[in-house]
Design a protein around this motif. Sequence first.
Motif, PDB file in Angstrom:
ATOM      1  N   LEU A   1      -5.712  -5.939  -0.013  1.00 32.31           N
ATOM      2  CA  LEU A   1      -5.700  -4.699   0.755  1.00 32.31           C
ATOM      3  C   LEU A   1      -7.084  -4.385   1.317  1.00 32.31           C
ATOM      4  CD1 LEU A   1      -3.407  -2.428  -1.449  1.00 32.31           C
ATOM      5  CD2 LEU A   1      -2.824  -3.615   0.675  1.00 32.31           C
ATOM      6  N   VAL A   2      -8.117  -4.774   0.613  1.00 28.40           N
ATOM      7  CA  VAL A   2      -9.490  -4.536   1.073  1.00 28.40           C
ATOM      8  C   VAL A   2      -9.752  -5.210   2.429  1.00 28.40           C
ATOM      9  CG1 VAL A   2     -10.557  -6.493  -0.152  1.00 28.40           C
ATOM     10  CG2 VAL A   2     -11.885  -4.424   0.313  1.00 28.40           C
ATOM     11  N   GLU A   3      -9.052  -6.303   2.709  1.00 21.94           N
ATOM     12  CA  GLU A   3      -9.227  -7.004   3.992  1.00 21.94           C
ATOM     13  C   GLU A   3      -8.747  -6.153   5.168  1.00 21.94           C
ATOM     14  OE1 GLU A   3      -7.450 -10.875   3.701  1.00 21.94           O
ATOM     15  OE2 GLU A   3      -8.643 -11.386   1.948  1.00 21.94           O
ATOM     16  N   LEU A   4      -7.904  -5.153   4.886  1.00 21.10           N
ATOM     17  CA  LEU A   4      -7.458  -4.211   5.921  1.00 21.10           C
ATOM     18  C   LEU A   4      -8.260  -2.912   5.842  1.00 21.10           C
ATOM     19  CD1 LEU A   4      -3.563  -4.552   5.732  1.00 21.10           C
ATOM     20  CD2 LEU A   4      -5.148  -5.740   7.241  1.00 21.10           C
ATOM     21  N   ASP A   5      -9.314  -2.906   5.040  1.00 21.80           N
ATOM     22  CA  ASP A   5     -10.130  -1.714   4.781  1.00 21.80           C
ATOM     23  C   ASP A   5      -9.342  -0.617   4.081  1.00 21.80           C
ATOM     24  OD1 ASP A   5     -12.541  -2.731   5.669  1.00 21.80           O
ATOM     25  OD2 ASP A   5     -12.221  -2.051   7.723  1.00 21.80           O
ATOM     26  N   ILE A   6      -8.297  -1.016   3.349  1.00 20.62           N
ATOM     27  CA  ILE A   6      -7.577  -0.087   2.490  1.00 20.62           C
ATOM     28  C   ILE A   6      -8.249  -0.162   1.131  1.00 20.62           C
ATOM     29  CG2 ILE A   6      -5.387   0.466   1.361  1.00 20.62           C
ATOM     30  CD1 ILE A   6      -3.954  -0.768   3.786  1.00 20.62           C
ATOM     31  N   HIS A   7      -8.816   0.953   0.693  1.00 24.45           N
ATOM     32  CA  HIS A   7      -9.546   0.997  -0.568  1.00 24.45           C
ATOM     33  C   HIS A   7      -8.582   1.365  -1.695  1.00 24.45           C
ATOM     34  CE1 HIS A   7     -13.016   1.355  -3.165  1.00 24.45           C
ATOM     35  NE2 HIS A   7     -12.598   2.551  -3.544  1.00 24.45           N
ATOM     36  N   CYS A   8      -8.282   0.379  -2.532  1.00 24.72           N
ATOM     37  CA  CYS A   8      -7.342   0.535  -3.635  1.00 24.72           C
ATOM     38  C   CYS A   8      -8.087   0.255  -4.935  1.00 24.72           C
ATOM     39  CB  CYS A   8      -6.186  -0.453  -3.451  1.00 24.72           C
ATOM     40  SG  CYS A   8      -4.924  -0.379  -4.734  1.00 24.72           S
ATOM     41  N   GLU A   9      -7.933   1.167  -5.904  1.00 20.96           N
ATOM     42  CA  GLU A   9      -8.598   1.001  -7.189  1.00 20.96           C
ATOM     43  C   GLU A   9      -7.580   1.054  -8.318  1.00 20.96           C
ATOM     44  OE1 GLU A   9     -11.437   4.141  -7.642  1.00 20.96           O
ATOM     45  OE2 GLU A   9     -12.945   3.109  -6.431  1.00 20.96           O
ATOM     46  N   PHE A  10      -7.914   0.349  -9.392  1.00 18.91           N
ATOM     47  CA  PHE A  10      -7.103   0.419 -10.603  1.00 18.91           C
ATOM     48  C   PHE A  10      -7.657   1.523 -11.491  1.00 18.91           C
ATOM     49  CE2 PHE A  10      -5.854  -0.771 -14.920  1.00 18.91           C
ATOM     50  CZ  PHE A  10      -4.499  -0.962 -14.737  1.00 18.91           C
TER      51      PHE A  10
ATOM     52  N   TRP B   1      -7.309   4.886   3.267  1.00 15.63           N
ATOM     53  CA  TRP B   1      -6.481   3.999   4.089  1.00 15.63           C
ATOM     54  C   TRP B   1      -7.281   3.329   5.199  1.00 15.63           C
ATOM     55  CZ3 TRP B   1      -1.294   2.631   3.762  1.00 15.63           C
ATOM     56  CH2 TRP B   1      -0.564   3.242   2.733  1.00 15.63           C
ATOM     57  N   GLY B   2      -8.559   3.617   5.329  1.00 17.38           N
ATOM     58  CA  GLY B   2      -9.353   3.004   6.394  1.00 17.38           C
ATOM     59  C   GLY B   2      -8.728   3.287   7.746  1.00 17.38           C
ATOM     60  N   PRO B   3      -8.575   2.245   8.587  1.00 20.64           N
ATOM     61  CA  PRO B   3      -8.046   2.458   9.934  1.00 20.64           C
ATOM     62  C   PRO B   3      -6.519   2.561   9.998  1.00 20.64           C
ATOM     63  CG  PRO B   3      -8.533   0.148   9.637  1.00 20.64           C
ATOM     64  CD  PRO B   3      -8.991   0.856   8.371  1.00 20.64           C
ATOM     65  N   ILE B   4      -5.859   2.419   8.855  1.00 20.05           N
ATOM     66  CA  ILE B   4      -4.397   2.431   8.820  1.00 20.05           C
ATOM     67  C   ILE B   4      -3.901   3.876   8.685  1.00 20.05           C
ATOM     68  CG2 ILE B   4      -2.347   1.573   7.605  1.00 20.05           C
ATOM     69  CD1 ILE B   4      -4.081  -0.665   8.889  1.00 20.05           C
TER      70      ILE B   4
ATOM     71  N   ALA C   1       0.845  -1.205   0.000  1.00 18.69           N
ATOM     72  CA  ALA C   1       0.000   0.000   0.000  1.00 18.69           C
ATOM     73  C   ALA C   1       0.875   1.248   0.000  1.00 18.69           C
ATOM     74  CB  ALA C   1      -0.942  -0.002   1.196  1.00 18.69           C
ATOM     75  N   HIS C   2       1.944   1.223   0.790  1.00 20.01           N
ATOM     76  CA  HIS C   2       2.882   2.355   0.825  1.00 20.01           C
ATOM     77  C   HIS C   2       3.519   2.569  -0.546  1.00 20.01           C
ATOM     78  CE1 HIS C   2       6.194   4.965   1.928  1.00 20.01           C
ATOM     79  NE2 HIS C   2       7.022   4.069   1.423  1.00 20.01           N
TER      80      HIS C   2
ATOM     81  N   TRP D   1       2.272   6.676   9.570  1.00 20.40           N
ATOM     82  CA  TRP D   1       3.004   5.664  10.337  1.00 20.40           C
ATOM     83  C   TRP D   1       3.661   4.677   9.389  1.00 20.40           C
ATOM     84  CZ3 TRP D   1       3.552   0.501  10.782  1.00 20.40           C
ATOM     85  CH2 TRP D   1       4.248   0.036  11.901  1.00 20.40           C
ATOM     86  N   VAL D   2       2.911   4.228   8.387  1.00 17.53           N
ATOM     87  CA  VAL D   2       3.449   3.254   7.428  1.00 17.53           C
ATOM     88  C   VAL D   2       4.653   3.867   6.703  1.00 17.53           C
ATOM     89  CG1 VAL D   2       2.961   1.845   5.392  1.00 17.53           C
ATOM     90  CG2 VAL D   2       1.217   2.092   7.169  1.00 17.53           C
ATOM     91  N   ALA D   3       4.527   5.112   6.256  1.00 16.64           N
ATOM     92  CA  ALA D   3       5.639   5.775   5.560  1.00 16.64           C
ATOM     93  C   ALA D   3       6.859   5.900   6.465  1.00 16.64           C
ATOM     94  CB  ALA D   3       5.193   7.148   5.053  1.00 16.64           C
ATOM     95  N   ALA D   4       6.625   6.250   7.726  1.00 18.76           N
ATOM     96  CA  ALA D   4       7.733   6.417   8.675  1.00 18.76           C
ATOM     97  C   ALA D   4       8.431   5.092   8.979  1.00 18.76           C
ATOM     98  CB  ALA D   4       7.218   7.049   9.969  1.00 18.76           C
ATOM     99  N   HIS D   5       7.708   3.980   8.856  1.00 23.80           N
ATOM    100  CA  HIS D   5       8.257   2.666   9.182  1.00 23.80           C
ATOM    101  C   HIS D   5       8.473   1.785   7.953  1.00 23.80           C
ATOM    102  CE1 HIS D   5       6.621   4.089  13.005  1.00 23.80           C
ATOM    103  NE2 HIS D   5       7.588   3.379  13.547  1.00 23.80           N
ATOM    104  N   ALA D   6       8.364   2.363   6.764  1.00 26.28           N
ATOM    105  CA  ALA D   6       8.462   1.578   5.529  1.00 26.28           C
ATOM    106  C   ALA D   6       9.792   0.848   5.410  1.00 26.28           C
ATOM    107  CB  ALA D   6       8.224   2.473   4.311  1.00 26.28           C
ATOM    108  N   GLU D   7      10.866   1.496   5.794  1.00 25.56           N
ATOM    109  CA  GLU D   7      12.181   0.865   5.684  1.00 25.56           C
ATOM    110  C   GLU D   7      12.279  -0.362   6.602  1.00 25.56           C
ATOM    111  OE1 GLU D   7      15.962   0.416   3.997  1.00 25.56           O
ATOM    112  OE2 GLU D   7      14.192   1.532   3.377  1.00 25.56           O
ATOM    113  N   ARG D   8      11.731  -0.245   7.796  1.00 24.35           N
ATOM    114  CA  ARG D   8      11.729  -1.390   8.722  1.00 24.35           C
ATOM    115  C   ARG D   8      10.879  -2.527   8.174  1.00 24.35           C
ATOM    116  NH1 ARG D   8       8.892  -3.242  13.319  1.00 24.35           N
ATOM    117  NH2 ARG D   8       7.406  -1.537  13.274  1.00 24.35           N
ATOM    118  N   LEU D   9       9.729  -2.192   7.586  1.00 24.91           N
ATOM    119  CA  LEU D   9       8.870  -3.219   6.981  1.00 24.91           C
ATOM    120  C   LEU D   9       9.607  -3.900   5.832  1.00 24.91           C
ATOM    121  CD1 LEU D   9       5.507  -1.224   6.851  1.00 24.91           C
ATOM    122  CD2 LEU D   9       6.096  -3.049   8.460  1.00 24.91           C
ATOM    123  N   ARG D  10      10.252  -3.099   4.975  1.00 26.35           N
ATOM    124  CA  ARG D  10      10.994  -3.646   3.832  1.00 26.35           C
ATOM    125  C   ARG D  10      12.087  -4.602   4.295  1.00 26.35           C
ATOM    126  NH1 ARG D  10      15.583  -3.536   1.894  1.00 26.35           N
ATOM    127  NH2 ARG D  10      16.345  -1.902   3.261  1.00 26.35           N
TER     128      ARG D  10
END
Length: 102
Positions: free
Chosen positions: A50-59, A77-80, A19-20, A84-93
């Motif tokens: 992504l929809v399972e996390l309530d992140i609404h993504c469209e093509f 982004w729903g509840p996300i 998503a990020h 926070w995701v952007a700030a922690h993207a490197e750790r997630l990667r």
Amino acid sequence: MPMALSKTQSSFYRRLYVAHLIADGTASVPALIEATGMPRRTAQDTVNALVELDIHCEFEQQPGARHHIGRYVIRDWGPIDPAWVAAHAERLREALGYPPRG
């Protein structure tokens, strides 16, 4: 070396990271594959999940293009918290063992 993740953690982290990437402009399946090294099917399944996390993504089809040429867009982004995701993207990667972005 990536830390050992449970299947639940790796699935969650992968969805957040994808998503990020989409929000940051890496917004097609081929671009996601290139950025992460994941197989095509995994990239497609992750975007669809992504929809399972309530992140609404469209093509978004590219105007005038045929055969699904376009990009994904995060509409909500729903509840996300995307900050926070952007700030922690490197750790997630790193946790997922994906290559550094270049």
